[in-house]
Design an enzyme around this catalytic site. Sequence first.
Site, mmCIF file in Angstrom:
data_model
loop_
_atom_site.group_PDB
_atom_site.id
_atom_site.type_symbol
_atom_site.label_atom_id
_atom_site.label_comp_id
_atom_site.label_asym_id
_atom_site.label_seq_id
_atom_site.Cartn_x
_atom_site.Cartn_y
_atom_site.Cartn_z
ATOM 1 C CB THR A 36 -0.954 0.012 1.218
ATOM 2 O OG1 THR A 36 -1.771 1.183 1.165
ATOM 3 C CG2 THR A 36 -0.195 -0.013 2.531
ATOM 4 C CG HIS A 56 5.000 -11.217 17.000
ATOM 5 N ND1 HIS A 56 5.994 -12.115 16.659
ATOM 6 C CD2 HIS A 56 5.581 -10.332 17.841
ATOM 7 C CE1 HIS A 56 7.107 -11.783 17.274
ATOM 8 N NE2 HIS A 56 6.897 -10.702 18.006
#
Length: 501
Positions: A420, A472
């Site tokens: 993006t 994560h």
Amino acid sequence: MAVEIKVPVLPESVADATIATWHVKVGDKVSRDQNLVDIETDKVVLEVVAPEDGVIGEIKFAEGETVLAEQVIGLLGEGQAEAAAPAAAPQQNTQQETQQVEGETVEIKVPVLPESVADATIATWHVQAGESVSRDQNLVDIETDKVVLEVVAPEDGVLAEILEDEGATVTAEQVIGQLKAGAAPAAAAPKAEAAPSASEDKGDALSPSVRRALAENGISAEEASSIKGSGVDGRLTKEDVEAYVKTKASAPAAKAPAAPAEVAAVLGDRTQKRVPMTRLRKTIANRLLEAKNSTAMLTTFNEVNMKPIMDIRKKYKDLFEEKHGVRLGFMSFFTKAVTEALKRYPAINASIDGDDIVYHNYFDVSMAVSTPRGLVTPVLRDADQLGLGEIEKGIRELALKGRDGKLTMDDMTGGNFTITNGGVFGSLISTPIINLPQTAILGMHKIQERPMAVNGKVEILPMMYLALSYDHRLVDGKESVGFLVTIKELLEDPTRLILDI
């Protein structure tokens, strides 16, 4: 006196732009705020509207040509004389059409929806009951969770009836309107004879800004017809709508008509409105909230010296465009660097499915594209197998399809990693949100000159902050930092991209 038509001011990180589409030609009569031309940059498409009523006197740059910020690309002249001749043609056509015999009734249906889409919503009717339409003219936009489908007229005729209004939920192949094939236009009907010709012209020539103002203030087509226009031939202007809204707001609340799709509350001189979310906006909101709540999202940052890429682009952009037929931008370099980094860190190209980790041996990269209806992420397939020219062409095609509402479900599904670019809007730094079910997303930002220490000396360099948001649960800090450093190294030494080292 001619008025100059100029390229808008471009974002700081955008050096030039391309003429994408001229919507008018020399000699065409245009109204104030009418969209004249689309200007395409690396990431967004800018509309250039007419500063006032007039006639297109000259187009200086053709479609596909490269232009700079505030460059004059056309001239708009006063067009009363030129407009007189074309004005006679529609009257002759109308007389011919009124002599046609009404034909059979043709059903207007919702298109077949993708298998994963149960229903859709009527977004916008572009015509009203009683209006004449031509074959292949867009009648209505049907909005699904991700894409907008256009329903066109199967043949010439008159829209006899609208069965489903804007905002209604519909299913595949449902009948939403009736078209009388070959019928005379509504202007020939007895009811229309009483209406002044100026109002007919006013309704037929609503500029994009007027349509937008009407929609934003919840003014229906029927209500709009009662507004007196101050433009040429009695046409509505944006100022007419604003004046009408102000007068309406100052009137007693009891007299204000209720609008189911948009509710306006009158609070003295201050107003507020309540507008239902579109299906696309609701989908975006739900997916972003889901990504935030269902992933262990963390963002790591780095910065990259863009001078090597900018030097290459400056040196070879003309040769590149001559060979590939498309401008050389920054996105192709970033896409190439991302695919190489994904090969080295396969966990970032993977996804979590329940208790399983799914590793992908292909590289489909999603590109965040800003469209009039919201942010979408179409997919560039097999990006690792594409050259810079093919990547630029693919990105341009997806951006144009997004702008025109032509993206298909196939364009939107899949994708292992997202890029993006908030830099085109001036963003200096941000924390992008993961595009589920992907594991990570790379955020590009504004290129800004900053003093940097180089070999013990201070140099002014064009720097860009990079942000990598990742899940994560699947990606450790060591991998995420290594991935981002790899992208930085490849971009600061583009030769490594060519030599694959």
